[in-house]
Design an enzyme around this catalytic site. Structure first.
Site, mmCIF file in Angstrom:
data_model
loop_
_atom_site.group_PDB
_atom_site.id
_atom_site.type_symbol
_atom_site.label_atom_id
_atom_site.label_comp_id
_atom_site.label_asym_id
_atom_site.label_seq_id
_atom_site.Cartn_x
_atom_site.Cartn_y
_atom_site.Cartn_z
ATOM 1 N N SER A 185 0.828 -1.201 0.000
ATOM 2 C CA SER A 185 0.000 0.000 0.000
ATOM 3 C C SER A 185 0.864 1.253 0.000
ATOM 4 O O SER A 185 1.861 1.352 0.709
ATOM 5 C CB SER A 185 -0.890 -0.002 1.243
ATOM 6 O OG SER A 185 -1.646 1.193 1.291
ATOM 7 N N GLY B 195 2.634 10.706 5.000
ATOM 8 C CA GLY B 195 1.526 11.066 5.888
ATOM 9 C C GLY B 195 0.163 10.716 5.321
ATOM 10 O O GLY B 195 -0.836 11.386 5.604
ATOM 11 N N LEU B 196 0.108 9.638 4.513
ATOM 12 C CA LEU B 196 -1.175 9.101 4.037
ATOM 13 C C LEU B 196 -2.028 10.123 3.294
ATOM 14 O O LEU B 196 -3.251 10.124 3.404
ATOM 15 C CB LEU B 196 -1.967 8.493 5.211
ATOM 16 C CG LEU B 196 -1.345 7.237 5.810
ATOM 17 C CD1 LEU B 196 -2.085 6.807 7.065
ATOM 18 C CD2 LEU B 196 -1.337 6.091 4.800
ATOM 19 N N CYS C 97 1.012 2.893 10.300
ATOM 20 C CA CYS C 97 1.796 3.919 9.608
ATOM 21 C C CYS C 97 2.491 4.813 10.626
ATOM 22 O O CYS C 97 1.821 5.421 11.467
ATOM 23 C CB CYS C 97 0.912 4.761 8.695
ATOM 24 S SG CYS C 97 1.849 6.073 7.888
ATOM 25 N N ILE D 227 5.463 -6.434 6.893
ATOM 26 C CA ILE D 227 5.353 -5.411 7.900
ATOM 27 C C ILE D 227 5.164 -4.036 7.253
ATOM 28 O O ILE D 227 5.458 -3.878 6.070
ATOM 29 C CB ILE D 227 6.647 -5.341 8.785
ATOM 30 C CG1 ILE D 227 7.852 -5.123 7.889
ATOM 31 C CG2 ILE D 227 6.780 -6.545 9.673
ATOM 32 C CD1 ILE D 227 9.180 -4.941 8.601
ATOM 33 N N THR E 67 8.814 -0.833 -2.420
ATOM 34 C CA THR E 67 9.880 0.069 -2.843
ATOM 35 C C THR E 67 10.577 -0.395 -4.123
ATOM 36 O O THR E 67 11.007 0.430 -4.937
ATOM 37 C CB THR E 67 10.887 0.216 -1.687
ATOM 38 O OG1 THR E 67 10.177 0.690 -0.540
ATOM 39 C CG2 THR E 67 11.989 1.191 -2.023
#
Lengths: 323, 302
Positions: free
Chosen positions: A22, A91-92, A149, A210, A285
């Site tokens: 995500s 920060g979503l 997060c 994770i 990533t």
């Protein structure tokens, strides 16, 4: 020999063990274009990509975190590279569940891929509200609760470091849906199995392991921290051993299918996660390094199984056990 | 033909790799598919060769383009770019591009002022060529297909399009006077003077140095201020250090002149997914990779 890459997460069957982490894939559109074009030009012809529905190669697609209201995300610098990794402090940032349903879901519904919506919130009510709204949307297959997060002040990881809070939010979400409910855990705890057991008891169907590892970067020229919030989330190959350990421990501690992630970029990494106890894996990533990482890994995993005489991935899950 | 629009992956072969100023390198690469599609102000996302510990690509604006090749300029600022600078001709690099929205001057532009500071000079050279006239390398010459990796139909179509005029408004090509102001710290850091002179003419080029070691002693913004008073500038394109861009944006706004700026942010994906490279604008956060890197200056919140 035919290799069957399909995997079973409880009652839920995936065509292969791959999803995306995500926040690294938006809702898929930036990569759909590139993957489709790759299918068109044949520049990577051994990748089995469909031009019309390129994301259908995925076992499932996991969206960027979706919250009840739009979130602006963090100010200041948002990313810095580290040795074999990167720190992010996004920060979503997201336009909220209504915009997601309006702008992304109709498109996603045509991509022939199961959609896992990552759900974020500042409060228990936020998480439930997002799920309730998405329950009206047939294009959504499952939810991944983001209680991990490190980049938001209120909510996010604060739910994921406390077994009681993690259990409560899982139970409330469970009550709101019959769809598969995945809970994504943070490694930034003393004992991840305590949290894993709590969310299992509260009705989770699977765990994502994770989220990013809390980290810091220093701007030594200015003699201050790089990120305005100080802490940021580390991802990439640097965190793979941490993620593998979390998977192996949770495999021992709970009876839930695990989606392993953290530093996967090569087929060997995928195999390691499966051997440690993951049923499925997510790539994050590494997609930034090579946007075709996932299609390549799907191809390479099939080849690896051929070479190793593995006919079903299920025979590998958790074979390498902790003592 | 959606394959002609968005960015693509291409393995590029290094054709030339030259130190052109202090810590500043010019990298010419054979990349026919990307070269055929590049618009002025766009960039490529380059994966550093030989450094698997550097997992992220680096965005480099395209300086120049020709049949089958493109050029980027970069400065050695860390271990990654230092490693890149040692990659010899014949070596290959992995490119993703072309990316982003480039320069879009108003169609009735008559007199353009291009303002570049330091490495920010790089994305202005292609623009100078397009504005100054049709006599540019992208529209002349023939393609060498010796390094073409694919002979598929789509690839051939891409190559053919390199020979056609670029898909910009024809208005760009008629009678636009182009002035350029290039600012560097000191003469040792200067590059591009001959290139720009050839395109815009010596009379239309001003070089400034912060320390007075060459050209005019002072800042690019001093020149911009004068030009806005004296001449009928109707478009400014600016790239460089953010304080300089901000000042140029203010001067342009005060003079009522259309102004665009190219903003650089650290970025991971380069495709609009990761949201690391956002720019604060009056329309909210915009991604410098795919919404930019060129923005209308009045949109930017500095």
């Amino acid at each position: 020999m035919t290799v069957d890459l399909s995997v079973q997460l409880g009652d839920w069957s995936w065509r292969n063990p791959f999803t995306v982490a995500s926040g690294t894939f938006a809702a898929g559109r930036p990569y759909a274009d590139l993957w489709s074009q790759t299918a068109t030009t044949g520049s990577a012809d051994s990748l089995a990509l469909s031009q019309a529905a390129p994301l259908s190669c995925l076992g499932a697609l996991t969206t960027k975190g979706v919250s009840r209201q739009p979130w602006l995300g963090n100010t200041g610098l948002r990313m810095t590279e580290t040795a074999s990794g990167m720190l992010n402090s996004i920060g979503l940032q997201n336009p909220g569940v209504e915009a997601f349903c309006r702008d992304d879901l109709p498109w996603l519904a045509r991509q022939q891929v199961p959609v896992i919506v990552n759900v974020s919130g500042h409060s228990e009510a936020d998480y439930v509200a997002v799920i309730e709204r998405l329950e009206q949307e047939p294009a959504v297959s499952a939810y991944e609760l983001n209680i991990s997060c490190p980049n938001v002040d209120c909510g996010g990881m604060s739910f994921g470091v406390d077994p009681v809070a993690a259990g409560r939010i899982t139970a409330l979400s469970r009550a709101a849906t019959d769809r598969p409910l995945i809970v994504k855990l943070t490694p930034n705890v003393t004992d991840i199995t305590v949290i894993a057991r709590a969310v299992e008891a509260a009705g989770a169907d699977a765990l994502s392991l994770i989220n990013t590892v809390a980290g810091l970067a220093i701007d030594r020229r200015r003699r201050q921290l790089v990120f305005e919030r100080g802490v940021a989330g580390l991802s990439g190959p640097a965190i793979k051993p941490i993620a593998l350990y979390a998977v192996a421990r949770c495999h021992q501690a709970v009876n839930l299918p695990l989606i392993g992630m953290g530093g996967i970029s090569q087929v060997e990494d995928v195999v390691d996660f499966i051997l440690a106890g993951a049923t499925a894996v997510a790539v994050g990533t590494a997609t930034f390094t090579d946007p075709l990482t996932v299609p390549r890994l799907i191809r390479d995993l099939g080849q690896w199984c051929q070479d190793q005489g593995v006919t079903s991935l299920s025979e590998l899950v958790g074979v390498a056990q902790l003592p | 033909m959606m394959s002609l629009s968005g960015p693509r992956l291409e393995t590029a072969t290094i054709l030339e790799h030259e130190l052109i100023a202090r810590q500043t390198w010019r990298l010419r690469m054979a990349a026919p598919a990307i070269a055929a599609a590049v618009e002025p102000g766009q960039f490529v996302h380059l994966r550093l060769p030989g450094r698997p510990d550097h997992i992220l690509r680096r965005p480099f604006s395209v300086y120049d383009v020709g049949p089958g090749w493109l050029e980027c300029l970069y400065q050695v600022v860390g271990a990654g770019t230092a490693a890149l600078s040692t990659t010899a001709s014949g070596g290959s690099v992995d490119l993703l591009g072309p990316i982003g929205h480039g320069w879009q001057p108003p169609h009735d532009t008559r007199r353009a002022l291009l303002v570049g500071g330091g490495l920010g000079i790089a994305p202005l050279y292609l623009l100078a060529q397009r504005l100054a006239g049709p006599d540019v390398s992208v529209t002349t010459g023939t393609l060498s297909t010796t390094d073409t990796p694919s002979t598929s139909d789509a690839s051939s179509a891409t190559l053919t399009s390199a020979l056609a005029p670029p898909p910009l408004s024809p208005a760009w090509f008629s009678g636009v006077t182009v002035e350029a102001v290039l600012g560097v710290q000191t003469v040792a850091a200067l590059f591009g003077e001959a290139d720009f002179t050839a395109v815009v003419g010596a009379a239309n080029l001003t070089v400034t140095t912060d320390d007075g070691s060459y050209g005019r002693h002072g800042l690019t913004t001093d020149v911009v201020q004068e030009r806005l008073v004296e001449l009928g500038i109707d478009y400014i394109a600016c790239c460089g250090p953010e304080p300089m861009q901000r000042r140029v944006a203010e001067l342009a706004a005060a003079a009522g002149v259309a102004c665009q700026v190219s903003l650089e942010r650290r970025m991971a994906c380069g495709l609009g997914a990761c949201l690391t490279c956002v720019v604060e604008t009056h329309a909210g956060w915009r991604r410098s990779c795919v919404d930019g890197p060129v923005f209308a200056a009045p949109e930017v919140i500095w």
